[in-house]
Design a protein around this motif. Structure first.
Motif, short mmCIF file in Angstrom:
data_model
loop_
_atom_site.label_atom_id
_atom_site.label_comp_id
_atom_site.label_asym_id
_atom_site.label_seq_id
_atom_site.Cartn_x
_atom_site.Cartn_y
_atom_site.Cartn_z
N THR A 85 -23.28 -2.19 55.52
CA THR A 85 -22.07 -2.98 55.27
C THR A 85 -20.80 -2.18 55.44
N SER A 86 -19.74 -2.88 55.72
CA SER A 86 -18.42 -2.28 55.81
C SER A 86 -17.42 -3.30 55.30
N TYR A 87 -16.55 -2.87 54.40
CA TYR A 87 -15.58 -3.76 53.80
C TYR A 87 -14.17 -3.36 54.18
N THR A 88 -13.28 -4.29 54.09
CA THR A 88 -11.88 -3.98 54.31
C THR A 88 -11.43 -2.96 53.30
N ASP A 89 -10.49 -2.12 53.71
CA ASP A 89 -9.96 -1.12 52.80
C ASP A 89 -9.04 -1.74 51.77
N SER A 90 -8.69 -2.98 51.98
CA SER A 90 -7.75 -3.65 51.09
C SER A 90 -8.27 -3.63 49.66
N GLU A 91 -7.40 -3.18 48.77
CA GLU A 91 -7.77 -3.14 47.36
C GLU A 91 -7.97 -4.55 46.80
N SER A 92 -7.50 -5.52 47.55
CA SER A 92 -7.55 -6.88 47.03
C SER A 92 -8.96 -7.44 46.93
N VAL A 93 -9.91 -6.89 47.69
CA VAL A 93 -11.28 -7.44 47.64
C VAL A 93 -12.31 -6.45 47.14
N LYS A 94 -11.93 -5.21 47.07
CA LYS A 94 -12.90 -4.19 46.65
C LYS A 94 -13.47 -4.49 45.28
N GLY A 95 -14.76 -4.40 45.19
CA GLY A 95 -15.45 -4.61 43.93
C GLY A 95 -15.64 -6.05 43.53
N ARG A 96 -15.05 -6.97 44.28
CA ARG A 96 -15.17 -8.39 43.91
C ARG A 96 -16.02 -9.17 44.91
N PHE A 97 -16.03 -8.74 46.16
CA PHE A 97 -16.76 -9.47 47.20
C PHE A 97 -17.99 -8.67 47.63
N THR A 98 -19.08 -9.38 47.89
CA THR A 98 -20.30 -8.74 48.36
C THR A 98 -20.86 -9.53 49.54
N ILE A 99 -21.05 -8.84 50.65
CA ILE A 99 -21.64 -9.47 51.83
C ILE A 99 -23.13 -9.16 51.87
N SER A 100 -23.92 -10.14 52.30
CA SER A 100 -25.36 -9.93 52.42
C SER A 100 -25.89 -10.89 53.49
N ARG A 101 -27.14 -10.71 53.84
CA ARG A 101 -27.73 -11.58 54.86
C ARG A 101 -29.22 -11.74 54.63
N ASP A 102 -29.75 -12.83 55.14
CA ASP A 102 -31.18 -13.09 55.12
C ASP A 102 -31.60 -13.28 56.57
N ASN A 103 -32.23 -12.28 57.14
CA ASN A 103 -32.58 -12.33 58.56
C ASN A 103 -33.68 -13.36 58.86
#
Length: 122
Positions: free
Chosen positions: A54-72
């Motif tokens: 995973t890679s997240y935006t550096d923006s402090e606005s989403v850090k620690g609050r959003f989680t990306i995941s997937r089901d292949n």
């Protein structure tokens, strides 16, 4: 060509949570979530490779609050959003590439969904 359909958006109060889903019609490689607020440009939120890197935006606005995941197996991408704020209000779209040299927020995505609206009230 990948057909993507997002779901899970809606209206919530600040502090609430939503889980966005993006269903693809076939297996994909790199996938990501992007958002666009009214009057603003599109912003990359997070991406995930097929192997789960995973890679997240550096923006402090989403850090620690959003989680990306997937089901292949289900060919589905998710975005778990917690502690939502009014500034998270935007149209959220998913994107996918079948093959990509790299998977990060600079990846050029050629397949996009229609988007799902997220509205957070104070």
């Amino acid at each position: 060509q990948v057909h993507l359909v997002e779901s899970g958006g809606g209206s919530v109060q600040a502090g609430g949570s939503l889980r966005l889903s993006c269903a693809a019609n076939r297996s994909t490689g790199c996938m990501g979530w992007f958002r666009q607020a009214p009057g603003q440009g599109r912003e990359g939120v997070a991406v995930i490779s097929r192997l789960g890197r995973t890679s997240y935006t550096d923006s402090e606005s989403v850090k620690g609050r959003f989680t990306i995941s997937r089901d292949n197996i289900k060919n589905t991408l998710y975005l778990e959003m917690n502690s939502l704020k009014p500034e998270d209000t935007a149209m959220y779209s998913c994107a996918a590439e079948i093959t990509a040299i790299s998977c990060d927020l600079h990846t050029q995505f050629n397949n996009w969904g229609q988007g799902t609206q997220v509205t957070v009230s104070a």
